[in-house]
Design an enzyme around this catalytic site. Structure first.
Site, PDB file in Angstrom:
ATOM      1  N   ALA A  74       5.820 -13.527  -0.802  1.00 43.47           N
ATOM      2  CA  ALA A  74       5.380 -12.199  -0.389  1.00 43.47           C
ATOM      3  C   ALA A  74       4.023 -11.905  -1.007  1.00 43.47           C
ATOM      4  O   ALA A  74       3.772 -12.226  -2.159  1.00 43.47           O
ATOM      5  CB  ALA A  74       6.395 -11.147  -0.842  1.00 43.47           C
ATOM      6  N   GLY A  75       3.141 -11.283  -0.233  1.00 41.21           N
ATOM      7  CA  GLY A  75       1.853 -10.849  -0.752  1.00 41.21           C
ATOM      8  C   GLY A  75       1.636  -9.397  -0.393  1.00 41.21           C
ATOM      9  O   GLY A  75       1.415  -9.069   0.768  1.00 41.21           O
ATOM     10  N   HIS A  76       1.745  -8.516  -1.385  1.00 40.02           N
ATOM     11  CA  HIS A  76       1.582  -7.082  -1.143  1.00 40.02           C
ATOM     12  C   HIS A  76       0.194  -6.659  -1.621  1.00 40.02           C
ATOM     13  O   HIS A  76      -0.096  -6.681  -2.815  1.00 40.02           O
ATOM     14  CB  HIS A  76       2.682  -6.291  -1.846  1.00 40.02           C
ATOM     15  CG  HIS A  76       4.040  -6.527  -1.249  1.00 40.02           C
ATOM     16  ND1 HIS A  76       5.179  -5.889  -1.696  1.00 40.02           N
ATOM     17  CD2 HIS A  76       4.433  -7.313  -0.218  1.00 40.02           C
ATOM     18  CE1 HIS A  76       6.217  -6.283  -0.971  1.00 40.02           C
ATOM     19  NE2 HIS A  76       5.780  -7.152  -0.081  1.00 40.02           N
TER      20      HIS A  76
ATOM     21  N   LYS B 120       0.831  -1.206   0.000  1.00 33.23           N
ATOM     22  CA  LYS B 120       0.000   0.000   0.000  1.00 33.23           C
ATOM     23  C   LYS B 120       0.864   1.254   0.000  1.00 33.23           C
ATOM     24  O   LYS B 120       0.610   2.211  -0.754  1.00 33.23           O
ATOM     25  CB  LYS B 120      -0.910   0.007   1.221  1.00 33.23           C
ATOM     26  CG  LYS B 120      -1.672   1.321   1.346  1.00 33.23           C
ATOM     27  CD  LYS B 120      -2.240   1.560   2.719  1.00 33.23           C
ATOM     28  CE  LYS B 120      -2.685   3.024   2.808  1.00 33.23           C
ATOM     29  NZ  LYS B 120      -3.465   3.325   3.999  1.00 33.23           N
TER      30      LYS B 120
ATOM     31  N   SER C 178      -0.830   5.307   8.529  1.00 34.07           N
ATOM     32  CA  SER C 178      -1.914   4.705   7.762  1.00 34.07           C
ATOM     33  C   SER C 178      -3.062   4.367   8.705  1.00 34.07           C
ATOM     34  O   SER C 178      -2.854   3.795   9.777  1.00 34.07           O
ATOM     35  CB  SER C 178      -1.428   3.436   7.066  1.00 34.07           C
ATOM     36  OG  SER C 178      -2.497   2.771   6.440  1.00 34.07           O
TER      37      SER C 178
ATOM     38  N   GLY D 211      -6.098   2.884   7.474  1.00 32.86           N
ATOM     39  CA  GLY D 211      -7.018   2.005   6.756  1.00 32.86           C
ATOM     40  C   GLY D 211      -6.337   1.456   5.522  1.00 32.86           C
ATOM     41  O   GLY D 211      -5.253   1.914   5.137  1.00 32.86           O
TER      42      GLY D 211
END
Length: 421
Positions: free
Chosen positions: A39-41, A18, A409, A411
């Protein structure tokens, strides 16, 4: 010009994707410098949500170059699925995606070796995502691996030789597998890769710098999973720290500029391994539910706990962090009291504020209690709207970590990002 580096300071899942997406308009080039599809972005904007695995998180900005660097390990099968998924949603990314010839390939037998090795460890397993990451990096350091550039020259012959070696290695394990199942989609994945722009990335990145282009390097996983400085052996197989950006892109240390360190307002971990501030009570479950703490790649529930300042100070030191970014501040809304670990009590009774050689399950955190806040932060548009208790929490963290928190951040959406004055 310098390369700015953005990386995680905890055990991953800090919200790097994000933030990269938010910062991308300030840069000409976005790169990935290590890690693989473990990895999961996650990116969310305009009622659209997508999880990226190998592709840099600046990809949704059409005027930006996105480079997969040499330090990345890339699975052709997963990569094709990722490309196809984006095409189905109307994104043709092949014009602004560049892949290093020197990035190593994750092969089907790497994934089998990963699964066989993990199964053999029983209770001592490290919590691998079974994506073949470890065996691929082992082949890389063992000088046996295949790289993206190899698909352009006698790939079938090279693949057959390495596959034969892996099959012999698998004889050491009592593990059943069907190699044809794992190989499904490999040929199509290789063809997809051939259709991409394959480059000598170290030359291209340095040419961009000479031309005055701005570059943001995106890390995967987190500092505490670094192969050298993380909570070994429960770590990943690459250097997730700032120094890894130099080797994972081919840039000199004196070319590094700002170092953005991302951390959650609390802490999480996926998989096995020690986690001093982990909460096993209702509070931990509240954090998990409020933060939607499930792995972007695996879907596994994340372990949740309070922020760990011993580990964070260590990460700041190792990376030379110049700016801090705190994510998920909204998740702490509603807690009467927030806690921060300021020291560890080691098994021998020693109290320390330094991250130890070996982090074990019997390390006890020593906490400072901080007053929480009730207000919902998800609609906040500026720092002026922060509850006083949140401002106090930020000020406390800045004092302890000795680095300014420049972004908060509140949200998952691109718009829920507060740049502080």
């Amino acid at each position: 010009m310098k390369v700015d580096v953005l990386l995680g300071l905890q055990w991953g899942d800090e919200g790097k994707g994000k933030v990269v997406d938010v910062l991308t308009p300030q840069y000409d080039v976005i790169t990935r410098f290590q890690g693989g599809p473990n990895a999961g972005h996650t990116l969310e904007f305009d009622n659209f949500k997508h999880v990226l695995h190998n592709i840099p998180s600046g990809i949704f900005h059409n005027d930006k170059a996105n480079i997969v660097g040499n330090g990345v390990v890339l699975d052709p099968i997963t990569f094709k699925h990722e490309i196809d998924s984006l095409k189905e949603k109307g994104f043709d990314i092949t014009k602004n995606l560049y892949i290093s010839k020197k990035a190593h390939l994750i092969l089907p037998t790497h994934r089998i070796l990963d699964a066989a090795s993990e199964a053999s460890k029983g209770k001592t397993k490290i919590g691998s995502t079974l994506k073949g990451i470890g065996p691929t990096y082992m082949d890389k350091t063992g000088r046996n691996g295949l790289r993206v550039g190899d698909i352009l020259h006698n790939f079938e012959e090279k693949y057959a030789a390495l596959k034969e070696k892996h099959v012999k290695m698998l004889e050491m394990y009592d593990f059943e597998y069907n190699i044809e199942e794992f190989e499904k989609g490999l040929t199509e994945g290789i063809e997809t890769l051939k259709g991409c722009i394959i480059i000598d990335s170290e030359h291209e990145i340095n040419k961009h710098l000479k031309a005055g282009k701005t570059i943001l390097a995106e890390g995967a996983q987190g500092t505490l999973l670094d192969i050298d400085f993380g909570s070994y052996p429960f770590v990943t197989s690459s250097n997730t720290i700032c120094a890894g950006a130099c080797t994972g892109m081919g840039v000199a240390p004196n070319k590094i500029g700002e170092v953005y360190g991302i951390f959650k307002a609390y802490c999480t971990r996926v998989g096995s391994g020690p986690f001093p501030t982990e909460l096993f009570d209702e509070t931990g479950e509240e954090l998990r539910k409020a933060g939607h703490e499930f792995g972007a790649t695996t879907g596994r529930p994340r372990r949740c706990g309070w922020v760990d300042l011993v580990a964070l100070k260590y990460s700041v030191m190792i990376n030379g962090v110049t700016q801090l970014i705190m994510t998920k501040g909204d998740v702490l809304s509603g807690f009467e009291t927030i806690k921060a670990a300021t020291a560890y009590k080691l098994p021998d009774g020693t109290i320390t504020e330094e991250f130890p050689f070996e982090l074990t399950d019997d390390v006890e955190p020593i906490y400072k209690e901080i007053k929480g806040w009730k207000e919902d932060l998800t609609g906040v548009k500026s720092e002026d709207e922060f509850p006083q208790e949140l401002s106090d929490y930020i000020a406390y963290l800045e004092k302890e970590l000795e680095v300014p928190i420049t972004i908060v951040s509140v949200g998952p959406d691109r718009e829920q990002t507060i740049v502080r004055k």
